[in-house]
Design a protein around this motif. Structure first.
Motif, PDB file in Angstrom:
ATOM      1  N   LEU A  78      37.887  37.393  31.543  1.00 11.37           N
ATOM      2  CA  LEU A  78      38.819  36.065  31.167  1.00 11.37           C
ATOM      3  C   LEU A  78      38.124  36.279  29.534  1.00 11.37           C
ATOM      4  CD1 LEU A  78      41.384  35.020  31.101  1.00 11.37           C
ATOM      5  CD2 LEU A  78      39.959  32.792  31.986  1.00 11.37           C
ATOM      6  N   GLY A 116      42.889  29.649  32.281  1.00 11.71           N
ATOM      7  CA  GLY A 116      42.659  30.497  32.605  1.00 11.71           C
ATOM      8  C   GLY A 116      41.379  29.736  33.217  1.00 11.71           C
ATOM      9  N   TYR A 119      42.639  27.832  36.756  1.00 12.57           N
ATOM     10  CA  TYR A 119      42.468  28.915  37.079  1.00 12.57           C
ATOM     11  C   TYR A 119      41.967  29.526  38.465  1.00 12.57           C
ATOM     12  CZ  TYR A 119      47.294  27.857  35.360  1.00 12.57           C
ATOM     13  OH  TYR A 119      48.679  27.447  34.548  1.00 12.57           O
TER      14      TYR A 119
END
Length: 299
Positions: A78, A116, A119
């Motif tokens: 990510l 992110g 998540y």
């Protein structure tokens, strides 16, 4: 019968300080040459590309250090993805109009990073403080490797500058001459340890060499192209040089903290005599915000 010096498994001799200095200088000069050619050809896209490539590789290198934790690998992917998008967006938003990156881009990058991180944490069972550590590390890592590096493009497209390209070159030269001065003087005259529990090789004599090296680069640039460095004047240049030197040393020490916490000598092995990308940019990402904020305050 005495063992031959060339016998298999025999340790190769460690390089001398002079050899290490020559290799470091060569690697640094190659990087300077790339930037100087882009400056001469007035290729802002190449300069943004160089900074962006260093930023993306630095992000990957930083998060690669966390790969011992299998759960952190999605966080690494990510981080690299966000960094890649950030630098592509930076190029698209700066080069065509020759303007500074908008601040909303940095804010968006940090907000997306925070979202992110959580998540990814929703996808698996909570792992106590390890989960919090992964979230915090992702946010810190993006600030350290991407947000701070973004100030280099802000210098390149500095609003009101006579030549942002020359400001960028001045910043890089002042910072890296400080690095080289610290290494040269520290290796030659260094006796008094600076912060031995973090970096045993750093000495106060080397710190003086860093300031001397930064002054040398700053004065040289002010003598050669003073008209290209506005809004910087001689008075402000003599103030900015030690600020960049001190910030560069702090950046070097900050990376030493990271490396010692991970029990490694270098962040990588991509650059001969230097180590990894973070070993090259550790001082630059600390000095870029200082240079930008100082120039903003006087412009």
């Amino acid at each position: 019968m005495p063992a031959s010096s060339s016998a298999p498994g025999s340790a190769s001799p460690a390089p001398s300080k002079a050899q290490v200095f020559r290799v470091r200088l060569t690697s640094t000069l190659i990087l300077w040459a790339l930037i100087s050619v882009a400056l001469w050809l007035q290729l802002d896209s190449v300069l943004v590309g160089i900074v962006g490539l260093l930023g993306i590789l630095g992000t990957w290198e930083y998060f690669r250090l966390q790969n011992a934790d299998a759960q952190s690998r999605d966080f690494t992917r990510l981080a690299v993805s966000i960094s890649f998008v950030y630098w592509v967006a930076t190029g698209l938003l700066t080069v065509p109009g020759h303007r500074e990156p908008p601040w909303w881009l940095d804010a968006a990058m940090l907000v997306i990073t925070l979202h992110g991180a959580f998540y990814l944490s929703f996808r698996t069972a909570l792992d106590g403080t390890n989960t919090l550590r992964r979230i915090q590390n992702l946010v810190f890592g993006m600030v350290y490797t991407t947000f701070l590096a973004g100030f280099m493009t802000r210098l390149l497209f500095f609003e009101g500058a006579a030549s942002g390209r020359h400001l960028l070159l001045l910043f890089v030269m002042t910072t890296k001459f400080g690095d080289m001065g610290a290494y040269a003087i520290g290796s030659w005259l260094g006796k008094h340890k600076m912060i031995p529990h973090i970096s045993p090789a750093k000495t106060w004599q080397g710190f003086g060499g860093a300031i001397a090296g930064s002054y040398l680069a700053m004065v040289a640039m002010m003598l050669i192209v003073p008209e290209k460095l506005a809004p910087l004047t001689w008075g402000h240049a003599l103030i900015l040089a030690p600020l960049l030197s001190i910030s560069g040393v702090a950046g070097d020490l900050a990376e030493s903290v990271l490396k010692r916490c991970h029990s490694i000598k270098d962040s990588g092995h991509k650059l001969p005599g230097i180590g990894g990308i973070l070993d090259l940019t550790d001082s630059l990402i600390f000095t870029a915000p200082v240079a930008y904020c100082y120039l903003k305050s006087i412009s």
